[in-house]
Design an enzyme around this catalytic site. Structure first.
Site: not given
Length: 405
Positions: A339-341
């Site tokens: 999730h790009c995190a």
């Protein structure tokens, strides 16, 4: 491509949009198609009025002191890059949270290479911001605090009032990444002590993609990295220093701004707090349903579910495979991966595989939650024992570009 039957990926972008948003974009293209601020004819004047009305919408929603300090951007990432790279200098010290999205982490990483000190605070064992550690870091010196309001992985809400009070006590400015809170968590910038806020138009604000806002509580000296046409001071070689033109070089996305304004007015008509409480209630129901399935783990502060974001995993089954099965076999759209995190996943122990994330929106209901729980139960029962044989097929599909993290 056929649209998913049940859409639970609203943390990536809300869908569908409210009908007034579609109508506003269409009207802007058909009836307000002039270039705003670039002429005195009726189409240009109409487009300029549309833009200024949308600034007022944003200002009102976030409790900002002045519509002139509402800057329209390409998205939340663009807004964050504008303020971070336009304010922070070599030698400055920045304290961040433990769950930051790459839209914060990557610009700060680039600034670190140029001489900025960047220090993340820890998470607590239950997946919240460790305020004691944050306070200790600020005591050591801080110029800027840059933090997400809501984690896009766990849904955890940052105790913003406390964070801002500690930051201001030590002379720091607070930059808030409101990507997951704008539109579902009430935000009063002045009351909470937020100095700069970045938000996407296409998520909780229900606007189109390609829209975002940077909102400033003070006349901060953010250096622009775009210069060009602005519609004012055309005789000068220097780009305007006045807000909002200071950071809005070139023609704005007027149809997008129209849709963004309509999205804000829609969520205000329903009530930001009402939307957030409804999404959180659906998330709590989802957590309850998933927790009753053998082999399913839910991550984050489950007993403190206050937003519409839920991360989970089925033991022994690749998350990308699970996401693909949910879509192709059950018509349920969720997100799988990091999730790009990555920082958030390191904090909760799900790096590098990540999780499945279901995220509620204004148009989801209990039936959507029940459908996801039913599908997860069937997948856990049918595919858990065959996870290893499925892994190579999933890897092939990921490499072919059919599955994204």
């Amino acid at each position: 491509m056929t649209a998913p039957v049940i859409y639970l990926d609203n943390a990536a972008t809300t869908w569908p949009k409210p009908e007034p948003v579609y109508a506003a974009v269409d009207r802007a293209l058909r009836e307000q198609g002039g270039n705003p601020g670039r002429a005195s004819h009726r189409l240009s004047v109409a487009a300029q009025q549309l833009v200024e009305d949308a600034r007022q919408d944003v200002c009102r929603l976030f409790g900002a002191p002045s519509a002139e300090r509402v800057v329209f951007t390409l998205n939340c990432t663009d807004a964050l890059c504008l303020v971070l790279k336009g304010l922070i200098e070599p030698g400055d010290r920045v304290v961040t949270g433990p769950f930051e999205h790459n839209s914060v982490a990557r610009p700060l990483h680039a600034l670190r290479r140029e001489g900025t000190t960047v220090v993340p605070c820890r998470a607590t064992p239950v997946g919240e911001v460790d305020l004691d550690h944050f306070r200790d870091l600020c005591r050591q010196g801080v110029d800027y605090v840059v933090m997400s309001h809501v984690s896009n992985v766990t849904g955890c809400i940052t105790p913003l009032r406390e964070v801002a009070a500690i930051a201001h006590e030590h002379g720091a400015l607070v930059v808030l990444d409101a990507a997951q809170s704008a539109g579902s968590v009430p935000i009063d910038m002045a009351g909470l002590g937020v100095d700069a806020l970045a938000a996407p138009g296409h998520k909780g604000l229900c606007g189109p993609m390609g829209t975002g806002v940077l909102v400033l509580c003070a006349d901060l000296p953010v250096a622009p990295f775009r210069e060009g046409g602005s519609g004012i001071d055309s005789q000068s070689d220097e780009h305007p220093r006045r807000y909002p033109w200071r950071l809005e070089g070139g023609t704005l996305n007027v149809p997008g701004v129209a849709g963004l304004g309509a999205g804000i007015r829609f969520i205000e008509s329903v009530g930001v707090r009402a939307i957030g409480e409804r999404e959180a209630a659906l998330a709590r129901a989802l957590v309850g349903g998933l927790s009753a399935i053998d082999g399913v783990r839910v991550f984050g502060p489950r007993e403190l579910t206050e937003t519409g974001v839920v991360s989970f995993r089925i033991d022994g089954i690749d998350v990308a495979l699970t996401g693909m099965l949910l879509d192709e076999s059950y018509g349920v759209a969720v997100r799988s991966g990091l999730h790009c995190a990555p920082a958030a996943h390191r904090a909760i122990g799900t790096f590098p595989e990540g999780t499945l994330r279901a995220s509620m929106g204004p148009f989801n209901d209990a039936a959507d939650v029940q459908a996801l729980v039913r599908a997860v139960r069937l997948i856990a029962e049918r595919f858990g024992a065959r996870a290893n044989s499925s892994a190579s097929r999933v890897s092939d599909r990921i490499r072919a570009g059919r599955i994204c993290e």
